[in-house]
Design an enzyme around this catalytic site. Sequence first.
Site, PDB file in Angstrom:
ATOM      1  N   ASP A 118       0.846  -1.192   0.000  1.00  0.00           N
ATOM      2  CA  ASP A 118       0.000   0.000   0.000  1.00  0.00           C
ATOM      3  C   ASP A 118       0.879   1.239   0.000  1.00  0.00           C
ATOM      4  O   ASP A 118       2.056   1.188   0.388  1.00  0.00           O
ATOM      5  CB  ASP A 118      -0.873   0.048   1.259  1.00  0.00           C
ATOM      6  CG  ASP A 118      -1.866  -1.098   1.339  1.00  0.00           C
ATOM      7  OD1 ASP A 118      -2.030  -1.830   0.326  1.00  0.00           O
ATOM      8  OD2 ASP A 118      -2.472  -1.274   2.411  1.00  0.00           O
ATOM      9  N   ASP A 150       1.059   4.190   2.194  1.00  0.00           N
ATOM     10  CA  ASP A 150       0.594   4.733   3.473  1.00  0.00           C
ATOM     11  C   ASP A 150       0.916   6.213   3.527  1.00  0.00           C
ATOM     12  O   ASP A 150       2.041   6.629   3.234  1.00  0.00           O
ATOM     13  CB  ASP A 150       1.271   4.011   4.638  1.00  0.00           C
ATOM     14  CG  ASP A 150       0.905   2.540   4.685  1.00  0.00           C
ATOM     15  OD1 ASP A 150      -0.296   2.231   4.593  1.00  0.00           O
ATOM     16  OD2 ASP A 150       1.812   1.699   4.810  1.00  0.00           O
TER      17      ASP A 150
END
Length: 203
Positions: A132, A134
């Site tokens: 991901d 972040d």
Amino acid sequence: MTTRPHDLLRLSGAAALGDTPPGWVSASIAACPWGVVRRAPHPPGLVPVGNPRARAVWQRHAALVPRDAVTRSVPPEELRERRPWLPLLAVTLSAVTLLLAAELEADAAWGPIGGVGFELATGKPATHPGSDLDLLIRAPRRIDRPLVTRLAAVFAALPGKVDCQLETPSGGVGLTEWARTGGPVMARTEHGPRLVDDPWAPA
């Protein structure tokens, strides 16, 4: 030196982590002497630091590091003009940069955290194709819910997955969760998670 949660710290060595850290921690710090500021109670002169390279629960190691063992501090907002080495994450971060430049106030502080932040601060590969992006948005002042909802919708449509946290006076709050519920919402604090109705309400 002022430090805040999610800042990355370059440490003077494994000795900064106190007495007898696990062997894998000493090896990790020797190879790449960085830690990440975590939320935890701490006395003056010490900084709560975690291992930013942990891949599993058993690898997490929390320590209190003397401030004079910190040789450099890199906040997330210093990293937002850099780009990860994986193309999908690089494209996603570029799109986020354009979006937040248009939607947030000019002085708003934000930047990548997690694996992407670690990679950009240290130059050490820390991401993989499933990682991901972040993000942290520092939000000392209230962000209107329509804007939060709009950001969450655009983030969800980007090429890579974005996980964004708002740093509020009450602690860290998930942007998607706040956009969905409007409260109560879980806030991460130095004393652990707690439910708050309004992350910007006076304590």
